[in-house]
Motif scaffolding. Sequence first.
Motif, mmCIF file in Angstrom:
data_model
loop_
_atom_site.group_PDB
_atom_site.id
_atom_site.type_symbol
_atom_site.label_atom_id
_atom_site.label_comp_id
_atom_site.label_asym_id
_atom_site.label_seq_id
_atom_site.Cartn_x
_atom_site.Cartn_y
_atom_site.Cartn_z
ATOM 1 N N UNK A 142 0.614 -1.072 0.320
ATOM 2 C CA UNK A 142 0.161 -0.383 0.319
ATOM 3 C C UNK A 142 0.953 1.360 -0.121
ATOM 4 N N UNK A 143 0.619 2.172 -0.292
ATOM 5 C CA UNK A 143 1.157 3.820 -0.434
ATOM 6 C C UNK A 143 0.607 5.022 -0.133
ATOM 7 N N UNK A 144 1.310 6.093 0.427
ATOM 8 C CA UNK A 144 0.315 6.902 1.046
ATOM 9 C C UNK A 144 -0.091 7.594 0.691
ATOM 10 N N UNK A 145 -1.689 8.268 0.006
ATOM 11 C CA UNK A 145 -2.247 8.984 -0.726
ATOM 12 C C UNK A 145 -2.302 9.615 -0.647
ATOM 13 N N UNK A 165 -1.590 6.341 7.242
ATOM 14 C CA UNK A 165 0.141 6.050 7.440
ATOM 15 C C UNK A 165 -0.229 4.615 6.881
ATOM 16 N N UNK A 166 0.965 4.166 6.859
ATOM 17 C CA UNK A 166 0.874 2.486 6.645
ATOM 18 C C UNK A 166 0.914 1.669 8.067
ATOM 19 N N UNK A 195 5.337 4.004 8.189
ATOM 20 C CA UNK A 195 5.012 5.362 7.164
ATOM 21 C C UNK A 195 3.702 5.769 7.974
ATOM 22 N N UNK A 196 4.163 7.101 7.254
ATOM 23 C CA UNK A 196 3.186 7.901 7.412
ATOM 24 C C UNK A 196 3.211 9.217 6.942
#
Lengths: 379, 172
Positions: free
Chosen positions: A20-23, A28-29, A68-69
């Motif tokens: 998944x990616x930050x959109x 957050x991931x 990840x944020x």
Amino acid sequence: MLAMDYRGPKRVRAVQKPMPEIKHPQDAIVKVLRTCICGSDLHLYNGNVPDTRVGSTFGHEFVGEVVEVGSEVTKVKTGDRIIVPFNIACGECHFCRQGMFGNCHESNTEATAVGAIFGYSHTAGGFDGGQAEYARVPYANVGPTIIPEGMDLDDAVLLTDVVPTGYQAAEMAGIQTGDTVVVFGAGPIGIMAARCAWLFGAGRVIIIDQEDYRLEFARGYSYCEAYNFKEMDDPVVFIKKITDWMGADVVIDAVGAEAAGNAMQTITGRKLLLQAGSATALHWAINSVKKGGVVSIVGVYGPTDNLIPIGNVLNKGLTIRGNQASVKRLLPRLIEHVQNGIINPKGLITHRIPLAEVADGYRMFSAKLDNCIKTVMIP
Amino acid sequence: MKNQTIDPKQIKGWGIDADPKNDPTYPMRARMNVGQDPDSKHRPASLQPQDVEKLRSIERPNVSAVFGTTIPPTGLSGLIRRAAFHYSENRYRHWLPLIVADRVQVVEGVLDDLVHGKVPNIFAEKGYAVEWKYNRTAFVTKMATIAALTTGAIIWFSSKSDKQESRKRPRY
């Protein structure tokens, strides 16, 4: 990453999918640490929820570690272990400001009647769920709660849905001290609702289901009376009889669309999809509650219509309340209850399996095999 | 274990959250003390960029500030979904085509697997291994019934078509 993959009714598998990616800056991931199969996932699994697209990843009950944020995330940071409420809420819209975090208006484009839910079809926003190694968590400043020091991950994952939904079922019922409470459905939500009914001062709690092993479990876990409707001529008459022919003060529908017990409802609701699921439990709830009583609905139904005796709602002066649980609102209180030993969420877990065995997990839960009550998957 | 009468006060936490004011016959909004109406026009400051096709309910004026990006509509099922979203959530014309699209996409999914050189393992995807392990008798009965019905149907249809063939054949 490994993730659950829906292929059609009663067909799922674990496959490799892109990370998944930050959109959005508030995304957050999360690396998923625990994820569950929920009773409401079975509506998706059985193909009963419109706009459930092949290739989707289900899973709205999960906890994980932030890896990840996005640029606007300030409330959680990399390395935090978080409880992720099953509903996605912006915290700013007309509804979130009223504490209705399950009815957010800024997270679901496809439908207005339901807020966004992780991994719960495009009708609920089209987000991938947590039955995967990693998941995208939108509005990370709003929904997630950091797992308190010392809390077991198995307890934490059940705070994403099961505990708040069961608790809110009892809360919405407006239970007054000494009330008789009937819960239809001895799945995890029903068992939790029965347990929480005591917290609101219930005087008597009764649970009804068709699976003896679940009734036996409920007796021990929720300290309630438990009865099998297959042994009754008519569950409504049975409830009237054991409540001095008055009916229960409060009835909770913790079954929803997969209900058994009435052939016409089963055929039209579950097999032919002419209704938004089988409304047997709700039908019984309306007819077995006392005049002036309250019916609390947390069992999930689809977005179309259901056959229920609405005339009796009017004639008996009933109040019906229902909602998706406002997890964010309830979490502080529920965490206290878990920490004080009042609620024991992980006591519901009967099976722990690796994510790779997701197809077996769904089948086991769906068919109620091996005395299954709650399955946790570990990615 | 049999049902036993229990003194509720002996149950840990009994009445701990009792709230006599939580009487649902009163309006919930008033109970929640939302006297001042929140600004219904307020939106989050940051809007997610729209880089995939997103179908939108016509009951709302815009795309939500955050949205899911999985499985955009494609193929025949996508055409059906796009058509469904011309109608509101209040209409069967919205929901029934979506259910049809879901079923169409199941077939598309199988074809997609085959195109990519993968034969779907239906047995594994349906979790039949655990049925075999925990529910063998019922599982075998169910499978035998399905096999018998399928075989019967094939025999019936093939014999019917044989008869039609023989009727069409010219007699000399």
